[in-house]
Structure formats: C-alpha cells, structure tokens
Motif scaffolding. Structure first.
Motif, PDB file in Angstrom:
ATOM      1  N   THR A   1       0.786  -1.055   0.117  1.00  0.00           N
ATOM      2  CA  THR A   1       0.084  -0.128  -0.024  1.00  0.00           C
ATOM      3  C   THR A   1       0.984   1.410  -0.115  1.00  0.00           C
ATOM      4  N   THR A   2       0.940   2.016  -0.957  1.00  0.00           N
ATOM      5  CA  THR A   2       1.589   3.199  -1.107  1.00  0.00           C
ATOM      6  C   THR A   2       0.787   4.225  -0.186  1.00  0.00           C
ATOM      7  N   VAL A   3       1.825   4.914   0.590  1.00  0.00           N
ATOM      8  CA  VAL A   3       1.349   5.869   1.650  1.00  0.00           C
ATOM      9  C   VAL A   3       1.738   7.164   1.342  1.00  0.00           C
ATOM     10  N   ILE A   4       1.210   8.158   1.361  1.00  0.00           N
ATOM     11  CA  ILE A   4       1.715   9.527   1.199  1.00  0.00           C
ATOM     12  C   ILE A   4       1.241  10.453   2.237  1.00  0.00           C
ATOM     13  N   ALA A   5       2.199  10.870   3.024  1.00  0.00           N
ATOM     14  CA  ALA A   5       1.988  11.766   4.232  1.00  0.00           C
ATOM     15  C   ALA A   5       2.639  13.129   4.083  1.00  0.00           C
ATOM     16  N   HIS A   6       2.024  14.268   4.562  1.00  0.00           N
ATOM     17  CA  HIS A   6       2.586  15.532   4.579  1.00  0.00           C
ATOM     18  C   HIS A   6       2.340  16.287   5.807  1.00  0.00           C
ATOM     19  N   PRO A   7       3.252  16.902   6.663  1.00  0.00           N
ATOM     20  CA  PRO A   7       2.835  17.416   7.692  1.00  0.00           C
ATOM     21  C   PRO A   7       1.715  18.252   7.844  1.00  0.00           C
ATOM     22  N   GLY A   8       0.697  18.063   8.686  1.00  0.00           N
ATOM     23  CA  GLY A   8      -0.423  19.009   8.953  1.00  0.00           C
ATOM     24  C   GLY A   8      -1.703  18.394   7.619  1.00  0.00           C
ATOM     25  N   GLU A   9      -1.324  17.710   6.798  1.00  0.00           N
ATOM     26  CA  GLU A   9      -2.242  17.313   5.933  1.00  0.00           C
ATOM     27  C   GLU A   9      -2.858  15.914   6.160  1.00  0.00           C
ATOM     28  N   ARG A  10      -4.072  15.702   5.529  1.00  0.00           N
ATOM     29  CA  ARG A  10      -4.628  13.996   5.726  1.00  0.00           C
ATOM     30  C   ARG A  10      -3.841  13.385   4.873  1.00  0.00           C
ATOM     31  N   THR A  11      -3.689  12.075   5.278  1.00  0.00           N
ATOM     32  CA  THR A  11      -2.928  11.119   4.705  1.00  0.00           C
ATOM     33  C   THR A  11      -3.508  10.512   3.464  1.00  0.00           C
ATOM     34  N   VAL A  12      -2.806  10.121   2.408  1.00  0.00           N
ATOM     35  CA  VAL A  12      -3.467   9.740   1.089  1.00  0.00           C
ATOM     36  C   VAL A  12      -2.963   8.241   1.020  1.00  0.00           C
ATOM     37  N   VAL A  13      -3.697   7.264   0.507  1.00  0.00           N
ATOM     38  CA  VAL A  13      -3.268   6.197   0.136  1.00  0.00           C
ATOM     39  C   VAL A  13      -3.776   5.939  -1.292  1.00  0.00           C
ATOM     40  N   ASN A  14      -2.566   5.083  -1.980  1.00  0.00           N
ATOM     41  CA  ASN A  14      -3.097   5.007  -3.363  1.00  0.00           C
ATOM     42  C   ASN A  14      -3.841   3.637  -3.727  1.00  0.00           C
ATOM     43  N   PRO A  15      -4.877   3.609  -4.547  1.00  0.00           N
ATOM     44  CA  PRO A  15      -5.954   2.853  -4.868  1.00  0.00           C
ATOM     45  C   PRO A  15      -5.236   1.776  -6.019  1.00  0.00           C
ATOM     46  N   THR A  16      -4.261   2.178  -6.831  1.00  0.00           N
ATOM     47  CA  THR A  16      -3.826   1.398  -8.025  1.00  0.00           C
ATOM     48  C   THR A  16      -2.483   0.499  -7.630  1.00  0.00           C
ATOM     49  N   GLY A  17      -1.865   0.554  -6.620  1.00  0.00           N
ATOM     50  CA  GLY A  17      -1.077  -0.252  -6.391  1.00  0.00           C
ATOM     51  C   GLY A  17      -1.073  -1.697  -6.910  1.00  0.00           C
ATOM     52  N   THR A  18      -0.124  -2.539  -7.383  1.00  0.00           N
ATOM     53  CA  THR A  18      -0.174  -3.747  -7.836  1.00  0.00           C
ATOM     54  C   THR A  18       0.951  -4.605  -7.625  1.00  0.00           C
ATOM     55  N   PRO A  19       1.075  -5.810  -7.397  1.00  0.00           N
ATOM     56  CA  PRO A  19       2.307  -6.691  -7.348  1.00  0.00           C
ATOM     57  C   PRO A  19       3.000  -6.678  -8.596  1.00  0.00           C
ATOM     58  N   LEU A  20       2.541  -6.145  -9.608  1.00  0.00           N
ATOM     59  CA  LEU A  20       3.298  -6.166 -10.869  1.00  0.00           C
ATOM     60  C   LEU A  20       4.393  -5.182 -10.853  1.00  0.00           C
ATOM     61  N   LEU A  21       4.369  -4.188  -9.995  1.00  0.00           N
ATOM     62  CA  LEU A  21       5.126  -3.114  -9.834  1.00  0.00           C
ATOM     63  C   LEU A  21       6.583  -3.730  -8.921  1.00  0.00           C
ATOM     64  N   ALA A  22       6.469  -4.871  -8.549  1.00  0.00           N
ATOM     65  CA  ALA A  22       7.727  -5.389  -7.582  1.00  0.00           C
ATOM     66  C   ALA A  22       8.524  -5.751  -8.697  1.00  0.00           C
ATOM     67  N   THR A  23       9.381  -4.971  -9.267  1.00  0.00           N
ATOM     68  CA  THR A  23      10.234  -5.272 -10.461  1.00  0.00           C
ATOM     69  C   THR A  23      11.359  -4.440 -10.399  1.00  0.00           C
ATOM     70  N   ALA A  24      12.668  -4.677 -10.627  1.00  0.00           N
ATOM     71  CA  ALA A  24      13.660  -3.965 -10.658  1.00  0.00           C
ATOM     72  C   ALA A  24      13.347  -2.763 -11.547  1.00  0.00           C
ATOM     73  N   GLY A  25      13.697  -1.214 -11.113  1.00  0.00           N
ATOM     74  CA  GLY A  25      13.636  -0.159 -11.831  1.00  0.00           C
ATOM     75  C   GLY A  25      12.247   0.465 -11.888  1.00  0.00           C
ATOM     76  N   SER A  26      11.308  -0.259 -11.435  1.00  0.00           N
ATOM     77  CA  SER A  26      10.022   0.402 -11.332  1.00  0.00           C
ATOM     78  C   SER A  26       9.940   2.003 -10.373  1.00  0.00           C
ATOM     79  N   GLY A  27      10.735   1.787  -9.484  1.00  0.00           N
ATOM     80  CA  GLY A  27      10.841   2.916  -8.600  1.00  0.00           C
ATOM     81  C   GLY A  27      11.710   3.969  -9.003  1.00  0.00           C
ATOM     82  N   ASP A  28      12.410   3.789 -10.027  1.00  0.00           N
ATOM     83  CA  ASP A  28      13.180   4.772 -11.190  1.00  0.00           C
ATOM     84  C   ASP A  28      12.225   5.527 -11.891  1.00  0.00           C
ATOM     85  N   VAL A  29      11.123   4.625 -12.407  1.00  0.00           N
ATOM     86  CA  VAL A  29      10.195   5.494 -13.340  1.00  0.00           C
ATOM     87  C   VAL A  29       9.496   6.215 -12.517  1.00  0.00           C
TER      88      VAL A  29
END
Length: 527
Positions: free
Chosen positions: A435-463
């Motif tokens: 679950t990708t979680v996005i936090a910013h001071p003083g703001e409501r937290t965001v969670v990404n709904p489009t996460g998929t195990p397909l992204l567990a591959t080398a280089g996807s974070g660079d993209v």
C-alpha cells in the motif's frame, strides 16, 4: 475522494446522529444495507444457507438483523454465537424470522459433546487454544454465504478465543465471506493485523470508510469494499485519510493550453544513474518524458549521458560528473530528481547538498535517501528547506531514515511511520510498498488505490521518480505530485501488458495510456 475516518471520530458522529433518531434506527439502517449486499452475493436468497458469525457487540447486532431480513425472504439462516453476550433485539428478530441459533461461546465450546478442536491452531506447548462445536463447524463449512459479525471497529489487540478459531475456519471455508464494517481482527484505524483475522471476499462498511480498509495488511483481507449510507455525513469532520479516484487525479493533472511552451509545462533536472547503474537514468528520464514534462535537463557522466541521449534524443544533456561538479546546469529548472542509481560516494553528498540548498522543489529517492540517512548535515538541510521536498522511500530506506526503527516495524505500521517521517523531515513522504502511503505534515494522509504486485520489479521505482518529478516540475505540490504519480504509475503497470508480468521498461509506453485513461475517463482504445 473516498474518505476514511478513525474510530473515535466515527463513534462521536454516531452518537450525535443517534440522539436525533428513534432507538435502534441506525442499526436497522446498517443492517438493511448489509442484507441487500448479502442478497446480491447469493445466486438466489430463497433456500440459500447463510451462516452468521456473531460477536457480542453492535457488529453482531448488525449481522443478526441482516440475517432476519434474509430469513424472512426464505433463506436458511444460522447464527453461530461466539461470545458470552449477544445483541438481544437482533437475536429476537432473527428468531422471529425463523433463524436458528448455535451457541459456540466459551462455555459451549469447552464442554459441548462432539466439540472439535481448533483445526491446527495451537497455543504454547502445542496445546489446543480453543474448541469449536461440531454443529458450529458444520454450519460454517456447508454455508453458501458467511457473514462475519464477530468484532467491529472497536476491536483492538488481536482476536481472542473462540473468535480467532472461527476467523481461521471462516477464511478456509468454501463459501464467500462478507465482513460487517471491517473484517474481524483488522485494526480499523491502521489496517494492522496483530493476530488471526477474517479474510473476506467483500466488506460492507457503514457511514464512512475506515483507514484499515485501505491499508495493508487489512486492505487485502477486506476484499471488495462497499459503503452503506446511514446518514452520517453531516456529523463527520474532514477525513483523516483519503483514497483518490480517477476523477480526482484528472482535476490535478496539468493540461497543456494553447499559450503553453516547454518552459511553462515544466523543466525537470534529473540527477540519476552512474557507470554502475546506467539504466536508472534511462528509466527515470523516460518516466518524466512520458508523463508530459516540457523539458528534461539530464546531468551525468559521459557514458551514462550518451546512453540517455541514445534512448531519449529530446533530452538536453550536460556532461556532469557528480563527483566533481554540483552545477544544476544552464537554463531554467522547475524541479530536480536526485538519487536513483546515483551512488553514495562522499562526493555525491556534495551534489546533494547543493541541490538541497537551492530554492527549487526536490525529489529524493534511493541513494539520495541513503546519503541523508547517514549525514546529520544533510538531514538538517532537508529540515530547513523552504521549497517543496518529496521523499520516496521503500520500507528499508525509511527504516534507515527513522531512528531506532527496522523494516518490519515500517511494514507493520505503514500509516504511523509514514506520518512520523513526514513530521520529522518536514517533507512529503511517499512510502512505496503493497500500500503506497503519502503523508505531509498537517495534511490528511493519502493512500494509493492502484498499487499492484506487478510493480515489484527492478527499476519501477526509478520510473516513479521520473513521473512524480515531472508533476512536481509542472507546479503541483509535493503531496499532489506524489498522489498523481503513484496513481498513474499503478495504472500503467496494469495497462502495459493487460495484467501480465512486466518489466520497468514496459511502464514507459504505458504511462501515456494511463494519462489518457484518467483525463478522458475512458479505458484506452475506446472512442
């Protein structure tokens, strides 16, 4: 946005609403919505076998009233009573509709003839932890639908017996499972699962979503989540956590106008890649270009630069050895991405220091995060920055950024740790993972709904760094760039090969499809 509220807020809102309604009206609203969703999960209601797993609180009451509605329509409804207490009005309603009760409370389970031991779930020394009666076991295993009403949003600290054993049995049973409000054993506020928990095919939640339904490991146990409106909205404050939908992303994405030129669309400086990790630069630059940035200015060593230009000839390249130069390069720069495959040589810290001292938005990933985690001076620079700063760690990198924290702690408490890091570094934190979680001071937290195990591959974070960096350069805030970037990244992973396995390079051709899908509201290829 799909909004989620923590338990304390939900309880306060419920109390305010119940003060204006007849006694029991709120529960009946919830139960009716639950019954409708249960009916939709059955091929037909009349003659179907429905087993309710019933705890002693209001969650069990919801299940009992819903079961009464199904029984009145001809379903064979059995209620397995797991606690010492039971909701009296719900029990009376189910009995009046023809439902049957099966007592599997502590006393019944421990002494009933034919009781079955806990099917492989054992305590210390291998001793059985609990007993489940043979009648209760049969009711669970031969049902067409199971309704999990064991524990509601007030549960915490893990399931006790016999609840834990019933949760295991329900999760392993052949019937579909629908959870009432959230799966029993999942922490409503965090998604944490401290012990056994029901694994539901669907969850029917009431009034508002709960954070634990959006964050793993709770989210994966919730299945398909449906919200029943019980009139709670007017009593609810701003959400504690949100999960964006495509329309929310479409409102934020920059759309080129007739007056735009490449500079107005954003100029992104990329400081990624090294002789050892040349591909990181190619992937990061590609992610930015395919998201629609106006220009990429790439700076790197001669060999890496030539490879980037060979793949992306539109890039403005600068021969810049990060170990001997801290130059941002000529011309205007709207934002900078630094870190993917860049290296952690002491001289890399000089480049990073110069970028952090600039007044442009900066995205820190990979090696840049590792440099910050090992340097008090760089950490202080991040703290003091006035311009937006976006950190994009995975769990291991975040553990290094936070004192006295290991990776397991990050994975088990994703919401808490992402929020903690955002406050500590005074920056936006995009915590990558299941679950990708996005936090910013003083703001409501965001969670990404489009996460998929397909992204567990080398280089996807660079993209992803390139995608989010492009959006940062376009003028989006750190939080909005992270939210939109993560959403598009996840959709691209699914669109790239129609759900088949992918490599990071596949994401580059799929990113324009993801952008088009979001902005037009139509799947790619449809007119």
């Amino acid at each position: 946005m799909r909004s989620a509220h923590v338990v304390s807020v939900v309880r306060e809102a419920e109390q305010a609403l119940m003060a204006r309604l007849p006694e029991g009206a709120l529960m009946r609203r919830a139960a009716m919505g639950l019954a409708i969703h249960c009916a939709r999960m059955l091929p037909r209601v009349h003659g179907s076998r429905v087993t309710l797993l019933v705890g002693g609180g209001d969650n069990g009451g919801d299940a009992l009233f819903a079961g009464a509605s199904l029984a009145a329509r001809g379903a064979c409804v059995r209620a397995v009573l797991a606690g010492r207490r039971v909701h009296p009005e719900g029990l009376a309603a189910l009995r009046a509709a023809g439902g049957r009760m099966i007592d599997n409370g502590p006393a019944a389970a421990s002494g009933a003839p034919g009781a079955q031991r806990n099917f492989g779930t054992h305590g210390e020394g291998g001793a059985p932890r609990a007993l489940i009666t043979a009648e209760a076991r049969a009711a669970v295993l031969d049902a067409d639908l199971l309704v999990d009403g064991l524990v509601g949003i007030g549960g915490s600290g893990g399931l006790r017996e016999p609840y834990a054993s019933l949760a295991v049995l329900a999760s392993d049973a052949p019937a579909a499972v629908v959870a009432v409000d959230l799966p029993s054993g999942v922490d409503a506020d965090t998604g944490e699962v401290p012990g056994e928990a029901v694994r539901a095919d669907a969850t029917v939640t009431f009034g508002t979503y709960k954070p634990g339904l959006f964050v793993d490991p709770g989210a994966v146990r919730a299945g398909r989540v449906s919200l029943v409106d019980i009139g709670l909205d007017p009593e609810l404050p701003e959400a504690d956590l949100v999960r964006p939908q495509a329309v929310d992303i479409a409102r934020l994405l920059p759309v080129p106008s007739a007056e735009d030129d490449k500079y107005r669309r954003g100029v992104l400086a990329v400081r990624a890649g090294s002789d050892q990790y040349r591909g990181a630069a190619v992937l990061c630059v590609g992610g930015a270009l395919r998201t629609g940035v106006g220009m990429v200015r790439y700076g790197g060593g001669e060999d890496v630069l030539s490879q980037v230009i060979a793949r992306w000839p539109e890039v403005v390249g600068l021969h810049l050895d990060p170990r001997s130069s801290t130059d941002l390069g000529p011309g205007r720069v709207s934002a900078v991405v630094v870190g993917p495959g860049r290296g952690t040589h002491p001289a890399n810290a000089d480049e990073l220091r110069a970028l952090l001292e600039s007044d442009v938005p900066v995205l820190l990933d990979a090696d840049a995060l590792n440099l910050v985690s090992s340097s008090v001076a760089l950490t202080e620079l991040v703290h003091r920055r006035g311009a937006p700063t976006l950190l994009t760690p995975h769990a291991g990198e975040l553990a290094r950024l936070l004192p006295d924290t290991d990776r397991a702690e990050i994975e088990a408490h994703r919401l808490e740790q992402a929020t903690r890091a955002a406050k500590l570094y005074r920056s936006t934190v995009l915590l990558k993972g299941s679950t990708t979680v996005i936090a910013h001071p003083g703001e409501r937290t965001v969670v990404n709904p489009t996460g998929t195990p397909l992204l567990a591959t080398a280089g996807s974070g660079d993209v992803l760094s390139g995608v989010a960096g492009a959006l940062l350069a376009s003028g989006l805030s750190g939080q909005d760039a992270a939210m939109c970037g993560a959403y598009l990244h996840g959709r691209a992973a699914v669109l790239a090969r129609e759900g088949a396995p992918i490599s990071a390079s596949d994401l580059l051709d799929a990113l324009p499809l993801a952008v088009a899908e979001v902005t037009t509201g139509r799947p790619p290829g449809r007119a």
